[in-house]
Motif scaffolding. Structure first.
Motif, PDB file in Angstrom:
ATOM      1  N   LEU A 210       0.820  -1.209   0.000  1.00 28.52           N
ATOM      2  CA  LEU A 210       0.000   0.000   0.000  1.00 28.52           C
ATOM      3  C   LEU A 210       0.857   1.264   0.000  1.00 28.52           C
ATOM      4  O   LEU A 210       0.453   2.301  -0.544  1.00 28.52           O
ATOM      5  CB  LEU A 210      -0.937   0.003   1.221  1.00 28.52           C
ATOM      6  CG  LEU A 210      -2.050  -1.042   1.220  1.00 28.52           C
ATOM      7  CD1 LEU A 210      -2.809  -1.005   2.547  1.00 28.52           C
ATOM      8  CD2 LEU A 210      -3.019  -0.824   0.050  1.00 28.52           C
TER       9      LEU A 210
ATOM     10  N   VAL B   2      -7.502  -2.461  -4.507  1.00 31.71           N
ATOM     11  CA  VAL B   2      -6.915  -1.112  -4.523  1.00 31.71           C
ATOM     12  C   VAL B   2      -6.019  -1.007  -5.759  1.00 31.71           C
ATOM     13  O   VAL B   2      -4.792  -1.101  -5.663  1.00 31.71           O
ATOM     14  CB  VAL B   2      -6.088  -0.838  -3.248  1.00 31.71           C
ATOM     15  CG1 VAL B   2      -5.725   0.649  -3.164  1.00 31.71           C
ATOM     16  CG2 VAL B   2      -6.820  -1.265  -1.999  1.00 31.71           C
TER      17      VAL B   2
ATOM     18  N   LEU C   5      -7.506  -2.778   5.139  1.00 31.51           N
ATOM     19  CA  LEU C   5      -7.984  -1.621   4.377  1.00 31.51           C
ATOM     20  C   LEU C   5      -8.993  -0.809   5.183  1.00 31.51           C
ATOM     21  O   LEU C   5      -9.050   0.422   5.073  1.00 31.51           O
ATOM     22  CB  LEU C   5      -8.613  -2.075   3.061  1.00 31.51           C
ATOM     23  CG  LEU C   5      -7.676  -2.719   2.040  1.00 31.51           C
ATOM     24  CD1 LEU C   5      -8.465  -3.192   0.821  1.00 31.51           C
ATOM     25  CD2 LEU C   5      -6.565  -1.761   1.632  1.00 31.51           C
TER      26      LEU C   5
END
Length: 242
Positions: free
Chosen positions: A101, A166, A220
């Motif tokens: 991420l 994502v 998340l």
């Protein structure tokens, strides 16, 4: 006074009879499996490879010695690799999620072919309740997820799942970086959990795919929690329960 004392004395033997000492250990105490078809059973000889696994093995022996010498009502479980919500970021799965991420490298030891059996944490918790409430004193139960995966496969699966949830312009797989293997790194662990299934009726409810999706989604959805861990503001207070 006599009535109160009598009630205490009467209940004490009942409490003592119901007491169980449940020692929760790891499959690492068994060492490294040689063949691709072998599994750890409750009778597999101990052969720890690292100081960590040796310390866990010694604790297993210690509680069994208390059973034999003093009659402590001991139950022992040896589980495979846990994963799921609230897993601290230094471990493989959360580390890979959070590094990905952030666009950071995804470090994989050696060639990434070390095999582990992955157990979703809530499945493990259900197994522990089964053992402590229904298990036979003096017995050992192996708890596994029936999910053998090479570390590299785990990381690649995470990358693909993150790309779905994502999307990134650059493939998360491009972040995979192979680093020097760690000392004493066992090649393969795999648990035979047939005893706990046969005797206590426990089986994992999550597959690796469903458990991993739940895990990624949890990270998340809970950025505040892991950001506090990463920036040092987390002070060890208990956060939530499983």
């Amino acid at each position: 006074m006599h009535g109160t004392t009598g009630r205490v004395c009467k209940s004490a033997p009942d409490k003592a009879a119901a007491f169980r000492f449940h020692h929760i250990s790891t499959d690492e105490v068994y060492g490294d499996l040689e063949g691709p078809e072998e599994l750890f059973t409750e009778e597999t000889p101990y052969a720890p490879s690292s100081p960590y696994s040796a310390s866990k093995a010694s604790s297993d022996h210690l509680v069994r010695a208390w059973l034999r010498t003093f009659g402590l009502p001991v139950l022992v479980t040896n589980c495979s690799n846990n994963y799921g919500p609230y897993h601290f970021p230094e471990k493989l799965i959360p580390l890979m999620i959070l590094n990905a991420l952030a666009g950071k490298p995804l470090p994989v030891y050696g060639n990434g072919q070390q095999v582990r059996d992955w157990l979703y944490v809530e499945d493990h918790a259900r197994a522990l309740v089964k053992v402590v409430t229904e298990g036979v004193v003096g017995e050992t139960y192996n708890i596994g997820g029936h999910n053998e995966k090479a570390n590299l496969e785990v990381v690649e699966t995470l990358c693909d799942l993150l790309q779905e949830l994502v999307p990134a312009e650059r493939s998360y797989r491009d972040l995979i970086t192979f680093v020097q293997d760690r000392p004493g790194h066992d090649l393969r662990y795999a648990i035979d959990a047939s005893k706990i299934e046969r005797e206590l009726g426990w089986r994992p409810e999550e597959t690796f795919e469903t458990g991993l999706r739940k895990t990624v989604q949890w990270y998340l959805d809970n950025r505040e929690w892991w950001q506090r861990v990463q920036d040092g503001s987390y002070q060890g207070e208990r956060l939530g329960s499983l």
